[in-house]
Design a protein around this motif. Structure first.
Motif: not given
Ligand code: C5P
Length: 223
Positions: A93, A95, A97, A127-130, A149, A163, A167
């Motif tokens: 991941a 991106a 986001v 949503p948090d994709i990762l 990342f 982090k 995650k």
């Molecule tokens: O929490 P933060 O945004 O700092 O985390 C960064 C990591 O989480 C990156 O790998 C980013 O692609 C992923 N991310 C995600 N979806 C989100 C927020 C962050 O996949 N909504």
């Protein structure tokens, strides 16, 4: 690191910013260029992986022999990631986001009308994709290796280690942000269960190769 060290592996990567609509012509985005994610997609393809690249709006050409899926919003990026995660061996991941999106995206362009109050934007969390992908059975069982990342402006070591655990992922890549956005060079620090290790300043292309090498070393042997 043999040139084809990822042969037979399927890699899914998210890249670029997301675009969260306010109305049909306006939206909220960020300054991610997508360069790191596209460099990873290209390096992985060159290392023999079958690569699917889910990209937000960026101005970059698709790397050769990479399957690219273009999306706009975080929700669309999540839907595409969920669709492809089960078949993948590695999810990266990169991106940037958007953390929030406008609660109500207007169906028609919001008109600027004389004497009317300035519109107020209300946000809801994306949503948090990762984190979502890291909770899927494929990831939980160790079949899908998830990499995140983190861009931190200070306290990189402390924040990035925390982090990674939050995650629920085996590997997190830290960079000193946000000044890496749009740049060709980067300095990466990789965090895993054992600790952390710095990959010195180099081009995103070179770093992508080094990072994939570190990932290849950590993959479960095929059984
Ligand atoms: O929490 P933060 O945004 O700092 O985390 C960064 C990591 O989480 C990156 O790998 C980013 O692609 C992923 N991310 C995600 N979806 C989100 C927020 C962050 O996949 N909504």
């Amino acid at each position: 690191f043999t040139p084809k060290s990822l042969a037979g592996k399927r890699l899914l990567v998210t890249a670029g910013p997301t675009f969260e609509a306010i109305d049909p012509v306006r939206g909220i985005t960020n300054r991610s260029s997508g360069k790191m994610g596209f460099a990873i997609a290209q390096a992985a393809q060159e290392a023999g992986a079958e690569v699917t690249l889910i990209s937000g709006p960026v101005a970059l050409p698709t790397p050769r022999n990479v399957a690219r899926i273009d999306v706009q919003s975080a929700q669309q990026m999540l839907d595409a990631a969920l669709l492809h995660a089960d078949a993948a061996d590695i999810f990266i991941a990169t991106a940037a986001v958007a953390d929030w999106r406008p609660a109500n995206s207007a169906e028609h362009k919001i008109k600027k009308t004389e004497g009317q109050a300035t519109p107020a934007l209300h946000f809801i969390e994306n949503p948090d994709i990762l984190a979502t992908i890291a909770k899927t059975p494929a990831a939980a069982s160790g079949k899908l290796y998830c990499v995140g990342f983190a861009a931190e402006s200070d306290n990189l070591i402390e924040y990035a280690s925390a982090k990674r655990k939050r995650k629920g992922i085996p590997l997190l890549v830290g960079n000193i942000g946000p000044n890496t956005f749009g740049q060709d060079d980067n300095i990466l620090t990789i965090f895993d269960e054992q600790g952390h290790q710095q990959l010195p300043k180099a081009s995103k292309r070179v770093l992508a190769k080094q990072l994939l090498q570190e990932i290849a070393l950590r993959l479960q042997p095929a059984h």
